[in-house]
Write an enzyme that holds these catalytic residues in place. Structure first.
Site, PDB file in Angstrom:
ATOM      1  N   HIS A  55       0.821  -1.221   0.000  1.00  0.00           N
ATOM      2  CA  HIS A  55       0.000   0.000   0.000  1.00  0.00           C
ATOM      3  C   HIS A  55       0.854   1.270   0.000  1.00  0.00           C
ATOM      4  O   HIS A  55       0.418   2.304  -0.494  1.00  0.00           O
ATOM      5  CB  HIS A  55      -0.987  -0.040   1.169  1.00  0.00           C
ATOM      6  CG  HIS A  55      -2.089  -1.030   0.964  1.00  0.00           C
ATOM      7  ND1 HIS A  55      -3.417  -0.703   1.019  1.00  0.00           N
ATOM      8  CD2 HIS A  55      -2.047  -2.360   0.663  1.00  0.00           C
ATOM      9  CE1 HIS A  55      -4.160  -1.776   0.788  1.00  0.00           C
ATOM     10  NE2 HIS A  55      -3.342  -2.800   0.574  1.00  0.00           N
ATOM     11  N   GLY A  69       5.335   6.431  -4.374  1.00  0.00           N
ATOM     12  CA  GLY A  69       5.817   5.056  -4.359  1.00  0.00           C
ATOM     13  C   GLY A  69       6.225   4.643  -2.953  1.00  0.00           C
ATOM     14  O   GLY A  69       5.610   5.074  -1.971  1.00  0.00           O
ATOM     15  N   ASP A  71       7.831   5.369  -0.335  1.00  0.00           N
ATOM     16  CA  ASP A  71       8.459   6.572   0.227  1.00  0.00           C
ATOM     17  C   ASP A  71       8.065   6.827   1.674  1.00  0.00           C
ATOM     18  O   ASP A  71       8.356   7.889   2.221  1.00  0.00           O
ATOM     19  CB  ASP A  71       8.087   7.799  -0.631  1.00  0.00           C
ATOM     20  CG  ASP A  71       6.591   8.065  -0.647  1.00  0.00           C
ATOM     21  OD1 ASP A  71       5.836   7.274  -0.044  1.00  0.00           O
ATOM     22  OD2 ASP A  71       6.170   9.070  -1.258  1.00  0.00           O
ATOM     23  N   HIS A 181      -1.087 -13.237  -1.159  1.00  0.00           N
ATOM     24  CA  HIS A 181      -2.341 -13.652  -0.523  1.00  0.00           C
ATOM     25  C   HIS A 181      -2.313 -15.095  -0.031  1.00  0.00           C
ATOM     26  O   HIS A 181      -3.288 -15.580   0.531  1.00  0.00           O
ATOM     27  CB  HIS A 181      -3.522 -13.397  -1.457  1.00  0.00           C
ATOM     28  CG  HIS A 181      -3.930 -11.948  -1.508  1.00  0.00           C
ATOM     29  ND1 HIS A 181      -4.977 -11.480  -2.283  1.00  0.00           N
ATOM     30  CD2 HIS A 181      -3.422 -10.856  -0.863  1.00  0.00           C
ATOM     31  CE1 HIS A 181      -5.104 -10.168  -2.107  1.00  0.00           C
ATOM     32  NE2 HIS A 181      -4.160  -9.757  -1.261  1.00  0.00           N
ATOM     33  N   THR A 182      -1.191 -15.790  -0.192  1.00  0.00           N
ATOM     34  CA  THR A 182      -1.039 -17.116   0.429  1.00  0.00           C
ATOM     35  C   THR A 182      -0.730 -16.988   1.921  1.00  0.00           C
ATOM     36  O   THR A 182      -0.825 -17.963   2.669  1.00  0.00           O
ATOM     37  CB  THR A 182       0.059 -17.959  -0.258  1.00  0.00           C
ATOM     38  OG1 THR A 182       0.045 -19.272   0.309  1.00  0.00           O
ATOM     39  CG2 THR A 182       1.453 -17.371  -0.070  1.00  0.00           C
ATOM     40  N   ASP A 199      -6.511 -18.503   2.227  1.00  0.00           N
ATOM     41  CA  ASP A 199      -6.365 -19.922   1.858  1.00  0.00           C
ATOM     42  C   ASP A 199      -6.320 -20.734   3.157  1.00  0.00           C
ATOM     43  O   ASP A 199      -6.367 -20.166   4.245  1.00  0.00           O
ATOM     44  CB  ASP A 199      -5.157 -20.173   0.927  1.00  0.00           C
ATOM     45  CG  ASP A 199      -3.803 -20.146   1.627  1.00  0.00           C
ATOM     46  OD1 ASP A 199      -3.751 -19.857   2.842  1.00  0.00           O
ATOM     47  OD2 ASP A 199      -2.789 -20.407   0.954  1.00  0.00           O
ATOM     48  N   THR A 201      -3.984 -22.309   4.462  1.00  0.00           N
ATOM     49  CA  THR A 201      -2.675 -22.317   5.127  1.00  0.00           C
ATOM     50  C   THR A 201      -2.096 -20.901   5.219  1.00  0.00           C
ATOM     51  O   THR A 201      -1.054 -20.612   4.624  1.00  0.00           O
ATOM     52  CB  THR A 201      -1.690 -23.218   4.345  1.00  0.00           C
ATOM     53  OG1 THR A 201      -1.651 -22.749   2.975  1.00  0.00           O
ATOM     54  CG2 THR A 201      -2.085 -24.672   4.374  1.00  0.00           C
TER      55      THR A 201
HETATM   56 FE1  HEB Z   1      -3.936  -7.722  -0.742  1.00  0.00          FE
HETATM   57  C1  HEB Z   1      -5.115  -8.393   2.453  1.00  0.00           C
HETATM   58  C2  HEB Z   1      -7.090  -6.590  -1.633  1.00  0.00           C
HETATM   59  C3  HEB Z   1      -2.829  -7.120  -3.910  1.00  0.00           C
HETATM   60  C4  HEB Z   1      -0.730  -8.303   0.322  1.00  0.00           C
HETATM   61  N1  HEB Z   1      -5.746  -7.527   0.238  1.00  0.00           N
HETATM   62  C5  HEB Z   1      -5.996  -7.822   1.541  1.00  0.00           C
HETATM   63  C6  HEB Z   1      -7.348  -7.477   1.853  1.00  0.00           C
HETATM   64  C7  HEB Z   1      -7.904  -6.970   0.713  1.00  0.00           C
HETATM   65  C8  HEB Z   1      -6.888  -7.012  -0.308  1.00  0.00           C
HETATM   66  C9  HEB Z   1      -9.316  -6.461   0.540  1.00  0.00           C
HETATM   67  C10 HEB Z   1      -8.033  -7.630   3.216  1.00  0.00           C
HETATM   68  C11 HEB Z   1      -7.807  -6.379   4.034  1.00  0.00           C
HETATM   69  C12 HEB Z   1      -8.541  -6.483   5.359  1.00  0.00           C
HETATM   70  O1  HEB Z   1      -7.877  -6.563   6.405  1.00  0.00           O
HETATM   71  O2  HEB Z   1      -9.782  -6.535   5.359  1.00  0.00           O
HETATM   72  N2  HEB Z   1      -4.801  -7.015  -2.449  1.00  0.00           N
HETATM   73  C13 HEB Z   1      -6.092  -6.633  -2.623  1.00  0.00           C
HETATM   74  C14 HEB Z   1      -6.311  -6.263  -3.992  1.00  0.00           C
HETATM   75  C15 HEB Z   1      -5.115  -6.409  -4.631  1.00  0.00           C
HETATM   76  C16 HEB Z   1      -4.172  -6.887  -3.646  1.00  0.00           C
HETATM   77  C17 HEB Z   1      -7.617  -5.803  -4.596  1.00  0.00           C
HETATM   78  C18 HEB Z   1      -4.797  -6.155  -6.092  1.00  0.00           C
HETATM   79  C19 HEB Z   1      -5.395  -7.180  -6.967  1.00  0.00           C
HETATM   80  N3  HEB Z   1      -2.122  -7.687  -1.617  1.00  0.00           N
HETATM   81  C20 HEB Z   1      -1.866  -7.400  -2.926  1.00  0.00           C
HETATM   82  C21 HEB Z   1      -0.455  -7.397  -3.161  1.00  0.00           C
HETATM   83  C22 HEB Z   1       0.148  -7.689  -1.967  1.00  0.00           C
HETATM   84  C23 HEB Z   1      -0.928  -7.882  -1.012  1.00  0.00           C
HETATM   85  C24 HEB Z   1       0.199  -7.126  -4.493  1.00  0.00           C
HETATM   86  C25 HEB Z   1       1.591  -7.777  -1.608  1.00  0.00           C
HETATM   87  C26 HEB Z   1       2.573  -7.948  -2.437  1.00  0.00           C
HETATM   88  N4  HEB Z   1      -3.107  -8.253   1.050  1.00  0.00           N
HETATM   89  C27 HEB Z   1      -1.764  -8.552   1.221  1.00  0.00           C
HETATM   90  C28 HEB Z   1      -1.582  -9.137   2.524  1.00  0.00           C
HETATM   91  C29 HEB Z   1      -2.839  -9.145   3.140  1.00  0.00           C
HETATM   92  C30 HEB Z   1      -3.763  -8.587   2.178  1.00  0.00           C
HETATM   93  C31 HEB Z   1      -0.286  -9.665   3.075  1.00  0.00           C
HETATM   94  C32 HEB Z   1      -3.200  -9.727   4.527  1.00  0.00           C
HETATM   95  C33 HEB Z   1      -3.261  -8.690   5.608  1.00  0.00           C
HETATM   96  C34 HEB Z   1      -3.702  -9.340   6.899  1.00  0.00           C
HETATM   97  O3  HEB Z   1      -3.673 -10.567   7.048  1.00  0.00           O
HETATM   98  O4  HEB Z   1      -4.103  -8.585   7.808  1.00  0.00           O
HETATM   99 CA    CA Z   2      -0.807 -20.479   2.265  1.00  0.00          CA
END
Ligand code: HEB
Ligand code: CA
Length: 346
Positions: A55, A69, A71, A181-182, A199, A201
């Site tokens: 973000h 960016g 920063d 997102h695993t 998921d 795991t």
């Molecule tokens: Fe993410 C979480 C959306 C890409 C890393 N995500 C998350 C959530 C949402 C999202 C709605 C939930 C939040 C709350 O707390 O409620 N993503 C999203 C979208 C996109 C994304 C629409 C475009 C397609 N991601 C992404 C990337 C990365 C990420 C590229 C890195 C490289 N996420 C993430 C993480 C998490 C999330 C590590 C978890 C956090 C916690 O667990 O707290």
């Molecule tokens: Ca996983």
């Protein structure tokens, strides 16, 4: 390799580094491992630290002249940026990270990306992410509207990534980045059900996310649909509409499927995509490679498996070129995946 690299002794009397500028990071690392990630856990805080890297980094636009960016603006101008809808929930992780920045000699911009790389290293199966030091510091907050939302269309999401920085991200790179997102959960998509994993795991950096998002959804995790939420296939797991659509769209579906049961590709491509995110708005050539400070993650040796009671029959085949891999199903009855644990001390 046996190449000899001259190392400098750090003032801490313990560590050595290839560049003296990296020395101060060892203490930062040890502090966050102990006091942020509960002794090196892949917990909720680790997940949030990774989300924060994205973000902060993605808030840059080629159309708007590539200001911003990675920063630190999301921390420096937290009052402005954490009020943006897409940054919902990040006020908490920013507030936790701020004191670490204050007590170490590190910029907010570098700290955010460093903490994210250390966070990922706590997740078994993860790649060891590279870390470069020396980001520019934000002089103004990012404008609203640059962070993708789960209810955005595929076109909106791909366009936004393509516009992030002078080079932007290709469609496949968006898929690579979503490997994150695993090890992830949602706290605010359904406010009644915080810590809902994406998921089965969420503390392991495996390919289950890519497998499970390709299965026919059967139910919401909670009482009903929230903006950006669709049916998931596994009890206790939440599916974002954006992940669901990217897994099925012709621009991204074959790339999505290609990660299933391919941990080597998962590593290689996530390193590429995340490094690019972590450097947005900065010039890598003028920065110092301090990757050696990032811990080496635990390795895992697992096959991707269908969750109990599910099999290739539930796959919504989307990629037209290649059949979905034939995989085993985990034994036993369907059980609900538990919510992700957080550090109770924070
Ligand atoms: Fe993410 C979480 C959306 C890409 C890393 N995500 C998350 C959530 C949402 C999202 C709605 C939930 C939040 C709350 O707390 O409620 N993503 C999203 C979208 C996109 C994304 C629409 C475009 C397609 N991601 C992404 C990337 C990365 C990420 C590229 C890195 C490289 N996420 C993430 C993480 C998490 C999330 C590590 C978890 C956090 C916690 O667990 O707290
Ligand atoms: Ca996983």
């Amino acid at each position: 390799s046996a190449a000899l690299t001259r190392r400098v002794a750090c003032p801490d009397g313990v560590n050595t580094a290839t560049n003296a500028a990296c020395c101060s990071l060892f203490a930062v690392r040890d502090d966050i491992q102990q006091n942020f990630f509960s002794g090196g856990q892949c917990n909720a805080e680790a997940h949030e630290a990774l989300r924060l890297t994205f973000h902060d980094g993605i808030a840059i636009s080629n159309k708007a002249g590539n200001v911003g960016g990675a920063d630190g603006s999301i921390m420096i101008f937290a009052d402005v940026e954490t009020a943006f809808h897409a940054n919902i929930g990040l006020d908490e992780v920013v507030a936790i990270e701020k004191p670490f920045v204050d007590r170490h000699n590190i910029s907010a911009a570098d700290f955010i990306q460093f903490a994210g790389a250390v966070a990922v290293s706590n997740c078994p199966g993860a790649p060891r992410l590279p870390f470069f030091l020396g980001r520019k510091t934000a002089t103004s907050p990012a404008p609203d509207g640059l962070v993708p939302e789960p209810f955005h269309s595929v076109v909106q999401i791909l366009d936004r990534f393509a516009d992030a920085g002078p080079v932007g991200f290709e469609d496949v790179e968006v898929v690579w980045a979503l490997s994150a997102h695993t090890i992830a959960a949602a706290n605010d998509v359904d406010p009644n059900l915080p810590a809902s994993p994406f998921d089965s795991t969420p503390t392991i950096f495996d390919t289950q996310f890519f497998l499970e998002t390709q299965l026919r959804g059967t139910d919401f995790i909670g009482k009903g649909t929230q903006p950006g939420e669709v049916f998931s296939a596994v009890k206790g797991v939440m599916r974002l509409q954006s992940d669901h659509l990217l897994a099925r769209d012709t621009r991204t579906n074959c790339e999505w499927q290609s990660f299933v049961n391919n941990p080597q590709k998962l590593h290689d491509r996530f390193i590429d995509a995340w490094l690019k995110i972590s450097l947005l708005g900065n010039d890598q050539d003028s920065m110092i490679d301090c990757s050696e400070v990032i811990p080496v993650p635990k390795t895992i040796n697992v096959q991707a498996t269908f969750p109990p009671t599910l099999s290739n029959k539930q796959v919504e085949q989307a990629c037209a070129d290649t059949p979905f891999p034939t995989l085993k199903s985990a034994p036993g009855p369907a059980t609900a995946v538990p919510p992700v644990q957080r550090n109770q001390a924070l």
